[in-house]
Scaffold this motif. Structure first.
Motif, PDB file in Angstrom:
ATOM      1  N   ALA A  27      24.861 -21.533   4.885  1.00 33.24           N
ATOM      2  CA  ALA A  27      24.024 -20.322   4.123  1.00 33.24           C
ATOM      3  C   ALA A  27      24.740 -19.119   4.373  1.00 33.24           C
ATOM      4  O   ALA A  27      24.935 -18.773   5.418  1.00 33.24           O
ATOM      5  CB  ALA A  27      22.663 -20.439   4.269  1.00 33.24           C
TER       6      ALA A  27
ATOM      7  N   GLU B  39      30.366 -34.848  -3.307  1.00 35.78           N
ATOM      8  CA  GLU B  39      29.899 -33.464  -4.398  1.00 35.78           C
ATOM      9  C   GLU B  39      31.269 -33.400  -5.202  1.00 35.78           C
ATOM     10  O   GLU B  39      32.358 -33.497  -5.155  1.00 35.78           O
ATOM     11  CB  GLU B  39      29.909 -32.390  -3.464  1.00 35.78           C
ATOM     12  CG  GLU B  39      28.692 -32.598  -2.258  1.00 35.78           C
ATOM     13  CD  GLU B  39      27.365 -32.535  -2.750  1.00 35.78           C
ATOM     14  OE1 GLU B  39      27.101 -32.012  -4.005  1.00 35.78           O
ATOM     15  OE2 GLU B  39      26.269 -32.884  -2.169  1.00 35.78           O
TER      16      GLU B  39
ATOM     17  N   ASN C 255      24.091 -22.213  11.204  1.00 37.86           N
ATOM     18  CA  ASN C 255      24.743 -22.400  10.027  1.00 37.86           C
ATOM     19  C   ASN C 255      24.737 -21.284   8.982  1.00 37.86           C
ATOM     20  O   ASN C 255      24.570 -21.556   7.757  1.00 37.86           O
ATOM     21  CB  ASN C 255      24.351 -23.580   9.427  1.00 37.86           C
ATOM     22  CG  ASN C 255      24.765 -24.811  10.417  1.00 37.86           C
ATOM     23  OD1 ASN C 255      25.980 -24.774  10.915  1.00 37.86           O
ATOM     24  ND2 ASN C 255      23.975 -25.734  10.362  1.00 37.86           N
TER      25      ASN C 255
ATOM     26  N   CYS D 115      37.329 -23.041   1.947  1.00 42.91           N
ATOM     27  CA  CYS D 115      35.714 -22.511   1.603  1.00 42.91           C
ATOM     28  C   CYS D 115      35.379 -22.373   0.198  1.00 42.91           C
ATOM     29  O   CYS D 115      36.428 -22.058  -0.644  1.00 42.91           O
ATOM     30  CB  CYS D 115      35.606 -21.150   2.177  1.00 42.91           C
ATOM     31  SG  CYS D 115      35.939 -20.922   4.055  1.00 42.91           S
TER      32      CYS D 115
ATOM     33  N   SER E 299      35.460 -27.236   2.772  1.00 36.55           N
ATOM     34  CA  SER E 299      36.115 -28.519   2.495  1.00 36.55           C
ATOM     35  C   SER E 299      37.289 -28.834   3.418  1.00 36.55           C
ATOM     36  O   SER E 299      38.007 -27.835   3.197  1.00 36.55           O
ATOM     37  CB  SER E 299      35.975 -28.947   1.141  1.00 36.55           C
ATOM     38  OG  SER E 299      36.753 -30.178   0.559  1.00 36.55           O
TER      39      SER E 299
ATOM     40  N   ILE F 286      33.056 -32.373   4.198  1.00 38.94           N
ATOM     41  CA  ILE F 286      32.262 -30.951   3.707  1.00 38.94           C
ATOM     42  C   ILE F 286      31.141 -30.623   4.667  1.00 38.94           C
ATOM     43  O   ILE F 286      30.619 -31.366   5.443  1.00 38.94           O
ATOM     44  CB  ILE F 286      31.522 -31.439   2.390  1.00 38.94           C
ATOM     45  CG1 ILE F 286      32.535 -31.911   1.453  1.00 38.94           C
ATOM     46  CG2 ILE F 286      30.607 -30.218   2.083  1.00 38.94           C
ATOM     47  CD1 ILE F 286      31.846 -32.119   0.055  1.00 38.94           C
ATOM     48  N   THR F 287      31.482 -29.152   5.184  1.00 33.71           N
ATOM     49  CA  THR F 287      30.327 -28.851   6.013  1.00 33.71           C
ATOM     50  C   THR F 287      29.581 -27.698   5.176  1.00 33.71           C
ATOM     51  O   THR F 287      30.202 -26.636   4.562  1.00 33.71           O
ATOM     52  CB  THR F 287      30.874 -28.014   7.500  1.00 33.71           C
ATOM     53  OG1 THR F 287      31.677 -28.902   7.982  1.00 33.71           O
ATOM     54  CG2 THR F 287      29.868 -27.464   8.257  1.00 33.71           C
ATOM     55  N   GLU F 288      28.415 -27.678   5.298  1.00 31.58           N
ATOM     56  CA  GLU F 288      27.460 -26.719   4.433  1.00 31.58           C
ATOM     57  C   GLU F 288      27.251 -25.516   5.192  1.00 31.58           C
ATOM     58  O   GLU F 288      26.924 -25.555   6.531  1.00 31.58           O
ATOM     59  CB  GLU F 288      26.367 -27.311   3.819  1.00 31.58           C
ATOM     60  CG  GLU F 288      25.369 -26.569   2.963  1.00 31.58           C
ATOM     61  CD  GLU F 288      24.323 -27.437   2.124  1.00 31.58           C
ATOM     62  OE1 GLU F 288      23.621 -26.667   1.603  1.00 31.58           O
ATOM     63  OE2 GLU F 288      24.332 -28.359   2.337  1.00 31.58           O
TER      64      GLU F 288
ATOM     65  N   TRP G 231      32.200 -20.948  -2.292  1.00 28.88           N
ATOM     66  CA  TRP G 231      30.884 -20.121  -2.424  1.00 28.88           C
ATOM     67  C   TRP G 231      30.815 -19.384  -3.778  1.00 28.88           C
ATOM     68  O   TRP G 231      31.883 -19.038  -4.382  1.00 28.88           O
ATOM     69  CB  TRP G 231      30.501 -19.289  -1.191  1.00 28.88           C
ATOM     70  CG  TRP G 231      31.411 -18.115  -0.995  1.00 28.88           C
ATOM     71  CD1 TRP G 231      31.455 -16.971  -2.029  1.00 28.88           C
ATOM     72  CD2 TRP G 231      32.384 -17.813   0.060  1.00 28.88           C
ATOM     73  NE1 TRP G 231      32.393 -16.226  -1.363  1.00 28.88           N
ATOM     74  CE2 TRP G 231      33.189 -16.535  -0.482  1.00 28.88           C
ATOM     75  CE3 TRP G 231      32.982 -18.627   1.102  1.00 28.88           C
ATOM     76  CZ2 TRP G 231      34.282 -15.994   0.520  1.00 28.88           C
ATOM     77  CZ3 TRP G 231      34.031 -17.986   1.701  1.00 28.88           C
ATOM     78  CH2 TRP G 231      34.711 -16.917   1.403  1.00 28.88           C
TER      79      TRP G 231
ATOM     80  N   GLU H  89      24.102 -21.144  -0.631  1.00 26.53           N
ATOM     81  CA  GLU H  89      24.817 -22.037   0.007  1.00 26.53           C
ATOM     82  C   GLU H  89      26.403 -22.077  -0.377  1.00 26.53           C
ATOM     83  O   GLU H  89      26.961 -21.537  -1.341  1.00 26.53           O
ATOM     84  CB  GLU H  89      24.182 -23.536  -0.521  1.00 26.53           C
ATOM     85  CG  GLU H  89      22.793 -23.758  -0.116  1.00 26.53           C
ATOM     86  CD  GLU H  89      21.955 -23.204  -1.338  1.00 26.53           C
ATOM     87  OE1 GLU H  89      22.485 -22.666  -2.483  1.00 26.53           O
ATOM     88  OE2 GLU H  89      20.560 -22.979  -1.089  1.00 26.53           O
ATOM     89  N   GLY H  90      26.999 -22.406   0.762  1.00 26.91           N
ATOM     90  CA  GLY H  90      28.274 -22.557   0.633  1.00 26.91           C
ATOM     91  C   GLY H  90      28.941 -23.620   1.203  1.00 26.91           C
ATOM     92  O   GLY H  90      28.157 -24.314   2.030  1.00 26.91           O
ATOM     93  N   TYR H  91      30.273 -24.126   1.014  1.00 20.78           N
ATOM     94  CA  TYR H  91      30.743 -25.089   1.716  1.00 20.78           C
ATOM     95  C   TYR H  91      32.292 -24.878   2.386  1.00 20.78           C
ATOM     96  O   TYR H  91      32.984 -23.898   1.840  1.00 20.78           O
ATOM     97  CB  TYR H  91      30.880 -26.524   0.594  1.00 20.78           C
ATOM     98  CG  TYR H  91      29.669 -26.795  -0.082  1.00 20.78           C
ATOM     99  CD1 TYR H  91      28.920 -27.809   0.540  1.00 20.78           C
ATOM    100  CD2 TYR H  91      29.252 -26.224  -1.088  1.00 20.78           C
ATOM    101  CE1 TYR H  91      27.754 -28.174  -0.302  1.00 20.78           C
ATOM    102  CE2 TYR H  91      28.148 -26.497  -1.814  1.00 20.78           C
ATOM    103  CZ  TYR H  91      27.279 -27.508  -1.507  1.00 20.78           C
ATOM    104  OH  TYR H  91      26.053 -27.808  -2.105  1.00 20.78           O
TER     105      TYR H  91
END
Length: 268
Positions: free
Chosen positions: A51, A214, A74, A180, A192, A47-49, A182, A188-190
C-alpha cells in the motif's frame, strides 16, 4: 417409405461440416493450450502487494516521508517524476530508516538502496513540520552537505521510485529487474518478479500455457539458444497479441495479460 434428399442438400451439409471442422481446427491452433501451468505454484513469490501514498507534485516529491515516525507494514510511498534523470534521495528531516528502489520509465527496478535516518542531526528547537518551516528556518549548507553526502545517488536516470520500510525489498526477495506496478487511482501496488521461461521450455512440451493469478503486466526473460513465439491472452482467454521473445532481452508485456502461451521455438 424413406424419401431421399436431393444431392445438392447432401453436398451443402458436407460443406458445412468441413467448414465447422476447419474453423474448429483453426481455433484450436490459435488457442492451443497444451501444458497448462499455474504461475502461483511455480513462482510462489511472483507478486508482492503493498500500500502506498503517491507523490506527484513538486511539493509532494520534495517532502516525501519527512517527519514520518513510523510506517505500517507493507506501506510506503511512490515517487512519480515528470522525467528521467539521475537523482539523489537524502534523509533530511526523516526519523526512520527506509529502503528505496529506483525505477526506469517502465517501473522496472534498476537499483535498491538502504537509507539511514539521522534524527539527531535535526535541531529540536526548530522542527521542520511543514514546508513553510523550511522556508522560515532553512538548514545550513553544512547540514545540507551532510545529508547529501549520506544520500543515495543513482547510477542511472530515474523516472520512478518506491520507498518502503527498512529491509522490505530484501524481506520480500525483491531484486533489481523486478517490475513495480501502481496507479495514482489506487492505494494498492504490486511488485512482479522477472519470469524465466528457460526452465519451463526445457521441462515441458510445447505449447505451454502459463496462467497468472492477476491480470497485470509481466516481465519475461529468456536465456536460451533460440527465440520463442508467444501469445498473450486476456482474462477471457482471447489472444490480444502475438510476438517473439528473444534471448538475453527482458520482455515487458505491453498489455495486461492473464495467460502467456509459449507456442514455438524458432530454430532457424
Amino acid at each position: 417409405m424413406c424419401q431421399r434428399r436431393p444431392i445438392w442438400i447432401n453436398f451443402l451439409a458436407l460443406c458445412l461440416s468441413l467448414s465447422c471442422f476447419f474453423t474448429q481446427s483453426h481455433a484450436e491452433e490459435e488457442h492451443s493450450t497444451g501444458t497448462i501451468l499455474k504461475a502461483k505454484n511455480l513462482f510462489p513469490n511472483l507478486i508482492t502487494e503493498f500500500a502506498a501514498e503517491h507523490a506527484y507534485t513538486p511539493l509532494q516529491l520534495s517532502w516525501g516521508l519527512m517527519q514520518q515516525k513510523e510506517l505500517p507494514e507493507n506501506h510506503g510511498m511512490t515517487f512519480n517524476f515528470p522525467n528521467a534523470k539521475k537523482r539523489n534521495f537524502w534523509m533530511f528531516n526523516c526519523f526512520i530508516d527506509l529502503s528505496l528502489a529506483y525505477c526506469d520509465k517502465n517501473k522496472i527496478i534498476t537499483e535498491i538502496h538502504q537509507l539511514k535516518a539521522y534524527p539527531d542531526k535535526m535541531d529540536p528547537n526548530y522542527p521542520i513540520l511543514t514546508i513553510e518551516d523550511w522556508w522560515q528556518n532553512p538548514p545550513s549548507q553544512e547540514l545540507k552537505d551532510f545529508f547529501l553526502d549520506n544520500g543515495a545517488p543513482s547510477g542511472t536516470p530515474v523516472h520512478y521510485a518506491l520507498e518502503m520500510e527498512s529491509g522490505w525489498f530484501e524481506k520480500n526477495k525483491i531484486k533489481v529487474g523486478d517490475r513495480c506496478l501502481w496507479s495514482s487511482y489506487a492505494t494498492e501496488g504490486y511488485v512482479s518478479k522477472v519470469i524465466a521461461l528457460d526452465p519451463l521450455i526445457k521441462k515441458y512440451a510445447l505449447p505451454i500455457s502459463l496462467v497468472f493469478p492477476e491480470t497485470l503486466h509481466y516481465v519475461f526473460s529468456l536465456d536460451y539458444e533460440y527465440p520463442v513465439r508467444v501469445q498473450l491472452l486476456d482474462e477471457n482467454d482471447r489472444i490480444i497479441k502475438k510476438t517473439t521473445i528473444y534471448p538475453n532481452i527482458d520482455y515487458l508485456t505491453p498489455l495486461t495479460i492473464k495467460t502467456l502461451i509459449v507456442s514455438e521455438i524458432i530454430e532457424k
